[in-house]
Write a protein that holds these residues in place. Structure first.
Motif, PDB file in Angstrom:
ATOM      1  N   LYS A  97       0.765  -1.310   0.118  1.00 19.98           N
ATOM      2  CA  LYS A  97       0.101  -0.172   0.104  1.00 19.98           C
ATOM      3  C   LYS A  97       0.879   1.387   0.002  1.00 19.98           C
ATOM      4  CE  LYS A  97      -3.937  -2.153   2.112  1.00 19.98           C
ATOM      5  NZ  LYS A  97      -4.810  -2.291   3.505  1.00 19.98           N
ATOM      6  N   GLY A  98       2.005   1.202   0.774  1.00 22.24           N
ATOM      7  CA  GLY A  98       2.826   2.437   0.798  1.00 22.24           C
ATOM      8  C   GLY A  98       3.635   2.759  -0.361  1.00 22.24           C
ATOM      9  N   ILE A  99       4.024   1.633  -1.072  1.00 23.99           N
ATOM     10  CA  ILE A  99       4.564   1.471  -2.311  1.00 23.99           C
ATOM     11  C   ILE A  99       3.678   2.195  -3.507  1.00 23.99           C
ATOM     12  CG2 ILE A  99       5.935   0.188  -4.227  1.00 23.99           C
ATOM     13  CD1 ILE A  99       7.142  -1.412  -1.858  1.00 23.99           C
ATOM     14  N   VAL A 100       2.611   1.372  -3.637  1.00 25.25           N
ATOM     15  CA  VAL A 100       1.745   2.186  -4.418  1.00 25.25           C
ATOM     16  C   VAL A 100       1.432   3.634  -4.145  1.00 25.25           C
ATOM     17  CG1 VAL A 100      -0.960   1.947  -5.104  1.00 25.25           C
ATOM     18  CG2 VAL A 100       0.386  -0.154  -4.947  1.00 25.25           C
ATOM     19  N   GLU A 101       1.216   3.869  -3.119  1.00 24.15           N
ATOM     20  CA  GLU A 101       0.864   5.381  -2.918  1.00 24.15           C
ATOM     21  C   GLU A 101       1.939   6.244  -3.263  1.00 24.15           C
ATOM     22  OE1 GLU A 101      -1.582   8.517  -1.963  1.00 24.15           O
ATOM     23  OE2 GLU A 101      -2.258   6.190  -1.624  1.00 24.15           O
ATOM     24  N   ALA A 102       3.451   5.658  -3.120  1.00 18.86           N
ATOM     25  CA  ALA A 102       4.540   6.361  -3.297  1.00 18.86           C
ATOM     26  C   ALA A 102       4.642   6.611  -4.769  1.00 18.86           C
ATOM     27  CB  ALA A 102       5.706   5.808  -2.849  1.00 18.86           C
ATOM     28  N   TYR A 103       4.420   5.717  -5.691  1.00 16.55           N
ATOM     29  CA  TYR A 103       4.128   5.441  -7.074  1.00 16.55           C
ATOM     30  C   TYR A 103       3.165   6.561  -7.432  1.00 16.55           C
ATOM     31  CZ  TYR A 103       7.610   1.744  -7.981  1.00 16.55           C
ATOM     32  OH  TYR A 103       8.724   1.105  -8.238  1.00 16.55           O
ATOM     33  N   TYR A 104       2.304   6.588  -6.869  1.00 12.80           N
ATOM     34  CA  TYR A 104       1.133   7.935  -7.423  1.00 12.80           C
ATOM     35  C   TYR A 104       1.650   9.227  -7.264  1.00 12.80           C
ATOM     36  CZ  TYR A 104      -2.523   4.665  -9.145  1.00 12.80           C
ATOM     37  OH  TYR A 104      -3.253   3.762  -9.743  1.00 12.80           O
ATOM     38  N   MET A 105       2.607   9.345  -6.096  1.00 16.99           N
ATOM     39  CA  MET A 105       3.153  10.631  -5.745  1.00 16.99           C
ATOM     40  C   MET A 105       4.279  10.968  -6.594  1.00 16.99           C
ATOM     41  SD  MET A 105       3.111  10.308  -1.485  1.00 16.99           S
ATOM     42  CE  MET A 105       3.859  11.705  -1.115  1.00 16.99           C
ATOM     43  N   GLY A 106       4.672   9.901  -7.302  1.00 16.54           N
ATOM     44  CA  GLY A 106       5.764  10.277  -8.366  1.00 16.54           C
ATOM     45  C   GLY A 106       7.031   9.871  -7.818  1.00 16.54           C
ATOM     46  N   ILE A 107       7.124   9.272  -6.908  1.00 13.36           N
ATOM     47  CA  ILE A 107       8.400   8.923  -6.098  1.00 13.36           C
ATOM     48  C   ILE A 107       8.805   7.484  -6.827  1.00 13.36           C
ATOM     49  CG2 ILE A 107       9.378   8.058  -3.973  1.00 13.36           C
ATOM     50  CD1 ILE A 107       7.370   9.709  -2.496  1.00 13.36           C
ATOM     51  N   LYS A 109      11.696   4.289  -7.397  1.00 15.78           N
ATOM     52  CA  LYS A 109      12.191   2.862  -6.694  1.00 15.78           C
ATOM     53  C   LYS A 109      13.301   3.534  -5.894  1.00 15.78           C
ATOM     54  CE  LYS A 109      13.925  -1.502  -7.015  1.00 15.78           C
ATOM     55  NZ  LYS A 109      14.191  -2.710  -8.167  1.00 15.78           N
ATOM     56  N   LYS A 110      14.148   4.310  -6.466  1.00 15.62           N
ATOM     57  CA  LYS A 110      15.433   4.690  -5.863  1.00 15.62           C
ATOM     58  C   LYS A 110      15.067   5.465  -4.416  1.00 15.62           C
ATOM     59  CE  LYS A 110      19.872   6.725  -6.160  1.00 15.62           C
ATOM     60  NZ  LYS A 110      20.858   7.337  -7.244  1.00 15.62           N
ATOM     61  N   GLU A 111      14.020   6.252  -4.730  1.00 19.26           N
ATOM     62  CA  GLU A 111      13.731   7.217  -3.765  1.00 19.26           C
ATOM     63  C   GLU A 111      13.233   6.469  -2.552  1.00 19.26           C
ATOM     64  OE1 GLU A 111      11.978  11.588  -4.128  1.00 19.26           O
ATOM     65  OE2 GLU A 111      11.712  10.576  -5.849  1.00 19.26           O
ATOM     66  N   ILE A 112      12.185   5.559  -3.116  1.00 16.72           N
ATOM     67  CA  ILE A 112      11.580   4.547  -1.921  1.00 16.72           C
ATOM     68  C   ILE A 112      12.572   3.852  -1.228  1.00 16.72           C
ATOM     69  CG2 ILE A 112      10.029   2.525  -1.637  1.00 16.72           C
ATOM     70  CD1 ILE A 112       8.524   3.561  -4.321  1.00 16.72           C
ATOM     71  N   MET A 113      13.645   3.436  -1.874  1.00 17.14           N
ATOM     72  CA  MET A 113      14.587   2.691  -1.121  1.00 17.14           C
ATOM     73  C   MET A 113      15.490   3.577  -0.264  1.00 17.14           C
ATOM     74  SD  MET A 113      14.197  -0.409  -2.112  1.00 17.14           S
ATOM     75  CE  MET A 113      15.380  -1.173  -1.713  1.00 17.14           C
ATOM     76  N   ASN A 114      15.848   4.695  -0.646  1.00 19.60           N
ATOM     77  CA  ASN A 114      16.359   5.688   0.321  1.00 19.60           C
ATOM     78  C   ASN A 114      15.644   5.916   1.606  1.00 19.60           C
ATOM     79  OD1 ASN A 114      18.672   5.867  -1.237  1.00 19.60           O
ATOM     80  ND2 ASN A 114      17.635   7.876  -2.524  1.00 19.60           N
ATOM     81  N   ILE A 115      14.180   6.132   1.326  1.00 17.16           N
ATOM     82  CA  ILE A 115      13.175   6.387   2.460  1.00 17.16           C
ATOM     83  C   ILE A 115      13.398   5.279   3.443  1.00 17.16           C
ATOM     84  CG2 ILE A 115      10.854   6.573   3.186  1.00 17.16           C
ATOM     85  CD1 ILE A 115      10.520   8.177   0.349  1.00 17.16           C
ATOM     86  N   ILE A 116      13.103   4.083   2.807  1.00 16.28           N
ATOM     87  CA  ILE A 116      13.409   3.058   3.801  1.00 16.28           C
ATOM     88  C   ILE A 116      14.839   3.043   4.519  1.00 16.28           C
ATOM     89  CG2 ILE A 116      13.563   0.485   3.811  1.00 16.28           C
ATOM     90  CD1 ILE A 116      11.362   0.449   1.281  1.00 16.28           C
ATOM     91  N   ASP A 117      15.731   3.169   3.980  1.00 15.50           N
ATOM     92  CA  ASP A 117      17.063   3.104   4.373  1.00 15.50           C
ATOM     93  C   ASP A 117      17.076   4.178   5.575  1.00 15.50           C
ATOM     94  OD1 ASP A 117      19.767   2.232   4.304  1.00 15.50           O
ATOM     95  OD2 ASP A 117      20.583   4.141   3.711  1.00 15.50           O
ATOM     96  N   GLU A 118      16.688   5.342   5.318  1.00 22.89           N
ATOM     97  CA  GLU A 118      16.554   6.283   6.308  1.00 22.89           C
ATOM     98  C   GLU A 118      15.712   6.077   7.513  1.00 22.89           C
ATOM     99  OE1 GLU A 118      14.439  10.863   6.021  1.00 22.89           O
ATOM    100  OE2 GLU A 118      15.860  10.253   4.145  1.00 22.89           O
TER     101      GLU A 118
END
Length: 130
Positions: A97-107, A109-118
């Protein structure tokens, strides 16, 4: 201790469970640390004692905390993280759900991975380095 959001769709008792677990991961609570009693925590956070009791019961069931009659409630000395098949399915659903939401926000894969790492660094570093 942790923040409860009464407007959240997550039940308050679940927020308490998550808050305790997060504080353990961050090193704010350590094995053997005394937890506030149900009444103390309810009073501190202006919550219904039954809500706190429900959270504590679940934390005990998961062996995160232990209660000793006449002594109090403590972070378990023997707590071990363990994979639970049902919880893993639930966790994957939350991530999806979070990843789907992130893609809809234009984020991407690399940014998602950075957020998870953070987030992981925040949890691992926690208050130990503050």
């Amino acid at each position: 201790m942790f923040i409860i959001d009464p407007r959240s769709s997550t039940p308050i008792y679940q927020q308490i469970i998550e808050g305790v677990k997060e504080n353990i991961l961050k090193g704010l609570l350590e094995p053997g640390d005394r937890m506030p009693s149900v009444r103390e925590l309810a009073k501190m956070m202006t919550l219904n004692p039954n809500t706190v009791a429900k959270a504590y019961q679940e934390l005990e069931r998961q062996k995160v905390i232990e209660t000793f009659r006449g002594k109090g409630t403590f972070v378990s000395m023997e707590y071990e993280a363990k994979k639970d098949g049902e919880k893993m399915v639930e966790l994957k659903d939350i991530f999806k759900k979070g990843i789907v939401e992130a893609y809809y926000m234009g984020i991407d894969k690399k940014e998602i991975m950075n957020i998870i790492d953070e987030i992981i660094k925040e949890l691992e570093g926690g208050a130990k380095h503050d």
